[in-house]
Design a protein around this motif. Structure first.
Motif, PDB file in Angstrom:
ATOM      1  N   ALA A  13       0.842  -1.186   0.000  1.00 55.47           N
ATOM      2  CA  ALA A  13       0.000   0.000   0.000  1.00 55.47           C
ATOM      3  C   ALA A  13       0.876   1.234   0.000  1.00 55.47           C
ATOM      4  O   ALA A  13       2.033   1.213   0.374  1.00 55.47           O
ATOM      5  CB  ALA A  13      -0.917  -0.008   1.213  1.00 55.47           C
ATOM      6  N   ALA A  14       0.266   2.338  -0.441  1.00 54.53           N
ATOM      7  CA  ALA A  14       1.049   3.564  -0.604  1.00 54.53           C
ATOM      8  C   ALA A  14       1.261   4.251   0.727  1.00 54.53           C
ATOM      9  O   ALA A  14       0.883   5.397   0.932  1.00 54.53           O
ATOM     10  CB  ALA A  14       0.345   4.488  -1.579  1.00 54.53           C
ATOM     11  N   GLU A  15       1.873   3.517   1.689  1.00 53.76           N
ATOM     12  CA  GLU A  15       2.122   4.094   2.998  1.00 53.76           C
ATOM     13  C   GLU A  15       3.129   5.224   2.907  1.00 53.76           C
ATOM     14  O   GLU A  15       3.130   6.150   3.707  1.00 53.76           O
ATOM     15  CB  GLU A  15       2.630   3.013   3.940  1.00 53.76           C
ATOM     16  CG  GLU A  15       1.613   1.889   4.142  1.00 53.76           C
ATOM     17  CD  GLU A  15       2.244   0.690   4.817  1.00 53.76           C
ATOM     18  OE1 GLU A  15       3.449   0.738   5.074  1.00 53.76           O
ATOM     19  OE2 GLU A  15       1.523  -0.276   5.079  1.00 53.76           O
ATOM     20  N   SER A  16       4.019   5.104   1.921  1.00 54.81           N
ATOM     21  CA  SER A  16       5.071   6.097   1.793  1.00 54.81           C
ATOM     22  C   SER A  16       4.782   7.013   0.613  1.00 54.81           C
ATOM     23  O   SER A  16       5.640   7.273  -0.192  1.00 54.81           O
ATOM     24  CB  SER A  16       6.415   5.402   1.618  1.00 54.81           C
ATOM     25  OG  SER A  16       6.354   4.494   0.546  1.00 54.81           O
ATOM     26  N   GLU A  17       3.528   7.473   0.560  1.00 55.56           N
ATOM     27  CA  GLU A  17       3.119   8.315  -0.554  1.00 55.56           C
ATOM     28  C   GLU A  17       4.076   9.489  -0.687  1.00 55.56           C
ATOM     29  O   GLU A  17       4.399  10.175   0.271  1.00 55.56           O
ATOM     30  CB  GLU A  17       1.693   8.808  -0.335  1.00 55.56           C
ATOM     31  CG  GLU A  17       1.139   9.572  -1.528  1.00 55.56           C
ATOM     32  CD  GLU A  17      -0.324   9.946  -1.302  1.00 55.56           C
ATOM     33  OE1 GLU A  17      -0.877  10.613  -2.153  1.00 55.56           O
ATOM     34  OE2 GLU A  17      -0.876   9.555  -0.261  1.00 55.56           O
ATOM     35  N   GLY A  18       4.467   9.743  -1.926  1.00 55.97           N
ATOM     36  CA  GLY A  18       5.394  10.821  -2.171  1.00 55.97           C
ATOM     37  C   GLY A  18       6.840  10.411  -2.024  1.00 55.97           C
ATOM     38  O   GLY A  18       7.738  11.165  -2.365  1.00 55.97           O
ATOM     39  N   GLU A  19       7.088   9.207  -1.514  1.00 62.63           N
ATOM     40  CA  GLU A  19       8.444   8.727  -1.357  1.00 62.63           C
ATOM     41  C   GLU A  19       8.703   7.612  -2.357  1.00 62.63           C
ATOM     42  O   GLU A  19       7.789   7.047  -2.931  1.00 62.63           O
ATOM     43  CB  GLU A  19       8.659   8.214   0.069  1.00 62.63           C
ATOM     44  CG  GLU A  19       8.457   9.291   1.130  1.00 62.63           C
ATOM     45  CD  GLU A  19       8.639   8.730   2.534  1.00 62.63           C
ATOM     46  OE1 GLU A  19       8.895   7.524   2.640  1.00 62.63           O
ATOM     47  OE2 GLU A  19       8.504   9.503   3.489  1.00 62.63           O
ATOM     48  N   SER A  20       9.964   7.307  -2.521  1.00 63.79           N
ATOM     49  CA  SER A  20      10.335   6.258  -3.455  1.00 63.79           C
ATOM     50  C   SER A  20      10.099   4.878  -2.844  1.00 63.79           C
ATOM     51  O   SER A  20      10.337   4.655  -1.657  1.00 63.79           O
ATOM     52  CB  SER A  20      11.808   6.410  -3.822  1.00 63.79           C
ATOM     53  OG  SER A  20      12.240   5.303  -4.565  1.00 63.79           O
ATOM     54  N   TYR A  21       9.570   3.964  -3.663  1.00 62.80           N
ATOM     55  CA  TYR A  21       9.460   2.580  -3.205  1.00 62.80           C
ATOM     56  C   TYR A  21      10.798   1.863  -3.314  1.00 62.80           C
ATOM     57  O   TYR A  21      11.035   0.870  -2.647  1.00 62.80           O
ATOM     58  CB  TYR A  21       8.397   1.825  -4.025  1.00 62.80           C
ATOM     59  CG  TYR A  21       6.990   2.257  -3.691  1.00 62.80           C
ATOM     60  CD1 TYR A  21       6.342   1.748  -2.576  1.00 62.80           C
ATOM     61  CD2 TYR A  21       6.330   3.185  -4.469  1.00 62.80           C
ATOM     62  CE1 TYR A  21       5.059   2.149  -2.248  1.00 62.80           C
ATOM     63  CE2 TYR A  21       5.041   3.602  -4.157  1.00 62.80           C
ATOM     64  CZ  TYR A  21       4.408   3.076  -3.047  1.00 62.80           C
ATOM     65  OH  TYR A  21       3.141   3.479  -2.724  1.00 62.80           O
ATOM     66  N   THR A  22      11.660   2.371  -4.201  1.00 63.05           N
ATOM     67  CA  THR A  22      12.981   1.776  -4.341  1.00 63.05           C
ATOM     68  C   THR A  22      13.776   2.013  -3.062  1.00 63.05           C
ATOM     69  O   THR A  22      13.833   3.137  -2.563  1.00 63.05           O
ATOM     70  CB  THR A  22      13.729   2.408  -5.534  1.00 63.05           C
ATOM     71  OG1 THR A  22      12.931   2.255  -6.701  1.00 63.05           O
ATOM     72  CG2 THR A  22      15.078   1.737  -5.746  1.00 63.05           C
ATOM     73  N   GLY A  23      14.334   0.974  -2.549  1.00 61.67           N
ATOM     74  CA  GLY A  23      15.061   1.074  -1.299  1.00 61.67           C
ATOM     75  C   GLY A  23      14.232   0.729  -0.083  1.00 61.67           C
ATOM     76  O   GLY A  23      14.748   0.705   1.033  1.00 61.67           O
ATOM     77  N   GLN A  24      12.938   0.452  -0.293  1.00 63.86           N
ATOM     78  CA  GLN A  24      12.064   0.094   0.821  1.00 63.86           C
ATOM     79  C   GLN A  24      11.872  -1.433   0.873  1.00 63.86           C
ATOM     80  O   GLN A  24      11.902  -2.098  -0.161  1.00 63.86           O
ATOM     81  CB  GLN A  24      10.688   0.740   0.646  1.00 63.86           C
ATOM     82  CG  GLN A  24      10.723   2.267   0.614  1.00 63.86           C
ATOM     83  CD  GLN A  24      11.217   2.845   1.925  1.00 63.86           C
ATOM     84  OE1 GLN A  24      10.862   2.366   2.991  1.00 63.86           O
ATOM     85  NE2 GLN A  24      12.054   3.862   1.839  1.00 63.86           N
ATOM     86  N   PRO A  25      11.646  -1.965   2.069  1.00 65.02           N
ATOM     87  CA  PRO A  25      11.424  -3.412   2.187  1.00 65.02           C
ATOM     88  C   PRO A  25       9.999  -3.798   1.787  1.00 65.02           C
ATOM     89  O   PRO A  25       9.224  -4.326   2.596  1.00 65.02           O
ATOM     90  CB  PRO A  25      11.709  -3.676   3.665  1.00 65.02           C
ATOM     91  CG  PRO A  25      11.321  -2.400   4.348  1.00 65.02           C
ATOM     92  CD  PRO A  25      11.694  -1.295   3.398  1.00 65.02           C
TER      93      PRO A  25
END
Length: 830
Positions: A13-25
């Motif tokens: 889910a877009a929990e990190s809206e506005g942030e990059s998904y790259t680099g996230q677990p």
């Protein structure tokens, strides 16, 4: 138990809206089906009317086939067909070989060359019947002497392939710099001999295939779990004698592991396809059982004997390295490429050594053929190199850590060109080495720690010796493809090659906008559990300002996909992320063009952001679903991208490319410190804790990176301490069940303490480096070094991998060590 550094929990889910998904677990999209049993493997595919295949396998390592009598088998009411090697010679082609001059058929013809080699194929109504009927096929053999040792094989006393005329069909000597001068001028020359045992990946899912011949189209549809299905599909269509567009290889989205071992399973694909053709299009299925897999499944890996020399000066400077080894290939050289050349890409590991000799011989024996395995020949090389480093430090009376630190390549030398012309892209080896030393000191050399001097001494009095020896190892990533046919190329022509002669393979990715505005992407590569779909979804989501849930990723079969290298050699994180980045940019550009057409504006008047196109002045907006509805012919909403291999677009790699030497443009690395404890009575080695600091450049998905590291280290521990395909002197395999071939279990796994740093690669789009082979590459050498540290006082060096309990016990007894740590000689000296 395994632990990694704390990290956030980023779901899809877009929990990190506005942030990059790259680099996230980001949680792997593959795992829901796997964990809930919804994943579909080859064994789950059984078309209506499907028949089943079983193989008659040789019981002899070396024998001439006098006759194959299938009459009793054909009398069985459930028998549909029996195929022999003579049938294949009449109707099909031999399989492609890894070296020129060899002719190997999918079933043995005149003679068998290893125990487990298929001699006949039986097709019946079900697998149980096929197995029973296979026992009714009578094969008459004339037994021949077998050769099961590579050193014996080199003497050519028993020739395995008379038409080839030698058991050493290939070898090469490389000299870089001035090794003769370096060894002549050095203060010391240290020599060692080391053996690397025959091991391999033992995937949860064995090899399998379901093949069907289409009588109307005169073509084949083959579902299989082969690895590199677009690169090695020639092994199937060439053997069948058909053009590639007539032989469709489809690999399911879910494959239960490979680690390289399923690259060479084309024999099964061919036999099932042939059987279906003989049976006028009836589908035929074959799934290898575990005994077949371990005995004759063409999945064994390298087995090497090394002689290594190191030239060093009194101050601990390494002047030169000389490596010679013989690699036991088994009965045939496998296609497409063997594993002896890749170590050139990390020839000197993390050390600055300019003068080097690297020489190998390939030896054929009456054993199962060798195929790829995680690390592709590098783990054995690093083990031999780190062992001679330990011996050199011992000779000079230096702390092995000080000796290693003195010779490490410095960060100022990056990018660093190896003598063998491959280039390390980036990294700070001394800093990583010092940090792992500090981590161990701060955690374990303290009161109550594993290396608390009081505890170490107490355990020693009880007969257990503890030690650790930090080391550092480079993992070459993102193999090029051009060098892989070096041994099938006339080497006298290599000097005349120029840059235009180099043929590298890009990574292909295509995608489209669907009616609902979501994205569908198609991979040309196959997957064996690495998490490709997740990585592509993350990268495309970032490129198109979407969430990973908006991206669905599927796979192309061998006919739809272009030829590419695919999933191997720690390539896919780099190649797929580069392809996803490029595909996202291509789609955005096309969607702006479509928006300009719809807005009756210029492209410069249109922007793409937040998943829509927008007119910069009027603020008119079109969603992806709107755009898909306005592009019925897919002119703007369908795109593809081919990400070029990073080395192929950089001049600094011209020399290694034109010389057909191994090209790996990324250098991931690991600094390891496994703490070992040795029971002097039994010889058993226990790894109490394994500290590792890993750098794979940008971590696209830290959760996947940790999983790769933990799995790789588990395999590395198995290689170092437990696993081995042993053979008797007469060539009979001794490990054909999992009672004999000892895989590490949860009980054998230590605490894995993972630490990370990130040195982005300057050569790749995302800064990622390959990391798919880590752990297996660096684990065995680092474990052997810690054992060497524990046994240094007895002048024992691990000269054979795996260091099983009985071997360590033998070394201790030969050194005069009494059980429970009392050394006869040392006691006498006191």
């Amino acid at each position: 138990m395994s632990r990694a550094e704390p990290q956030g929990d980023a779901g899809t889910a877009a929990e990190s809206e506005g942030e990059s998904y790259t680099g996230q677990p980001v949680k792997r999209v593959e795992d829901y089906d796997i964990l809930t049993g919804r994943a579909e493997y080859i064994h789950d595919i059984t078309p209506p009317g499907c028949l089943h295949m079983a193989l008659v396998r040789s019981v002899h390592p070396h024998a001439r086939i006098e006759a194959v009598d299938a009459s009793r088998a054909l009398d069985h009411p459930d028998c549909e067909l029996v195929i022999t090697g003579e049938d294949l010679k009449r109707d099909y082609n031999p399989m492609p070989s890894g070296l020129p001059g060899f002719e190997e058929w999918s079933l043995a013809t005149e003679k068998v060359t290893y125990a487990g080699e298929p001699v006949a194929a039986v097709i019946a109504s079900d697998r149980y019947a096929a197995e029973d009927i296979a026992d009714r096929v009578q094969v008459s053999y004339d037994k021949l002497p077998a050769v099961a040792d590579a050193t014996d094989a080199r003497a050519d006393g028993t020739i395995i392939h008379e038409d080839v005329g030698t058991n050493v069909p290939d070898g090469e000597r490389f000299e870089f710099g001035s090794p003769s001068e370096a060894f002549a001028e050095a203060d010391h020359v240290i020599e060692g001999e080391y053996s690397w045992g025959r091991i391999s990946g033992v995937a949860l899912e064995t090899a399998g295939v379901v093949a069907q011949y289409d009588t109307d189209a005169d073509a084949f549809d083959i579902d299989c779990n082969i690895q590199l299905h677009t690169l090695v599909d020639d092994t199937v269509y060439d053997t069948l004698g058909y053009p590639p567009e007539k032989v469709r290889l489809n690999v399911p989205a879910d494959v239960g592991g490979s680690y390289g071992t399923k690259i060479a399973i084309h024999r099964y694909c061919c036999l099932a396809a042939m059987a279906s053709q003989y049976l006028d299009g009836t589908p035929v299925k074959f799934v290898e059982d575990r005994v077949e897999n371990l005995q004759g499944g063409d999945m064994h890996s390298t087995e090497r004997d090394y002689r290594v020399k190191l030239a060093v000066d009194d101050d601990g400077s390494i002047r030169g390295l000389d490596v010679w080894f013989v690699d036991d290939f088994g009965a045939y050289p496998r296609y497409p490429v063997n594993q002896v050349l890749k170590p050139l890409s990390v020839l000197t590991n993390a050390y600055h050594i300019e003068d080097v000799v690297y020489e190998y011989e390939l030896a054929l024996t009456n054993k199962t053929c060798q195929t790829a395995y995680r690390g592709f020949g590098v783990p054995a090389h690093l083990y031999a190199l780190e062992s001679i480093v330990d011996e050199a430090a011992r000779e000079l009376g230096m702390d092995p850590a000080d000796f290693r630190r003195r010779n490490l390549i410095s960060p100022e030398e990056m990018p660093y060109r190896l003598p063998s012309k491959n280039i390390y892209d980036s990294g700070d080896f001394p800093a990583a080495f010092d940090r792992i030393v500090d981590i161990v000191d701060e955690n374990e050399r303290v009161e109550g720690g594993l290396l608390d001097p009081a505890i170490v001494e107490q355990r020693r009095e009880e007969g257990y010796i503890r030690a650790v020896s930090p080391s550092i190892h480079v993992e070459p990533g993102v193999s090029g493809s051009d060098w892989t046919d070096r041994q099938r190329t006339d080497r006298s022509t290599l000097a005349d090659r120029d840059r235009d002669d180099v043929a590298e393979l890009p990574e292909h990715l295509r995608g489209s906008v669907r009616e609902d505005g979501s994205i569908e992407a198609f991979l040309a590569a196959d997957s064996q559990g690495q998490g490709h779909r997740t990585i592509v979804a993350q990268l495309l989501a970032d490129a198109l300002d979407l969430t990973p849930d908006d991206v669905e990723v599927s796979y192309l079969d061998s006919v739809e996909a272009p030829t590419e290298y695919g999933t191997a050699a720690s390539r896919m994180a780099v190649m797929l992320s580069g392809a996803a980045d490029g595909l996202g940019a291509a789609l955005k550009a096309q969607l702006r063009e479509l928006g300009a057409r719809e807005f009756d504006a210029t492209v410069d008047d249109v922007v793409y952001r937040d998943g829509v196109v927008e007119h910069v002045e009027t603020r008119e907006r079109l969603t992806l679903a709107d755009l898909a509805a306005r592009d019925s012919d897919g002119e703007y909403t369908v795109a593809s991208y081919d990400y070029q291999h990073p080395a192929s677009v950089r001049e600094e790699f011209d020399e290694v490319l034109t010389d057909k030497l191994p090209v790996y443009p990324t250098a991931a690395f690991a600094a390891n410190a496994p703490i070992v404890e040795i029971d002097t009575q039994t010889g058993a080695v226990e790894i109490l804790s394994f500290y590792t600091l890993r750098d794979c450049g940008t971590r696209l998905n830290p959760m996947i990176v940790d999983g790769q590291a933990m799995g790789g280290l588990a395999q590395g521990i198995g290689a170092a301490l437990y696993e081995e395909f042993g053979y008797a002197d007469d060539g009979q395999p001794q490990a054909i069940t999992l009672f004999d071939y000892l895989l590490p279990s949860v009980k054998n796994m230590p605490d894995l303490e993972l630490y990370h740093q990130e040195t982005p690669s300057p050569y790749t789009v995302t800064g990622a480096k390959g990391t798919g082979e880590g752990g297996m590459i660096d684990g065995p050498a680092s474990i052997a070094s810690s054992i060497n540290a524990a046994l240094a006082e007895f002048d024992i060096v691990v000269d054979q991998i795996p260091a099983t309990g009985h071997r360590v016990r033998r070394w201790l007894r030969e050194a005069g060590v009494d059980p429970r740590g009392h050394d006869h000689d040392q006691e006498a000296d006191r």
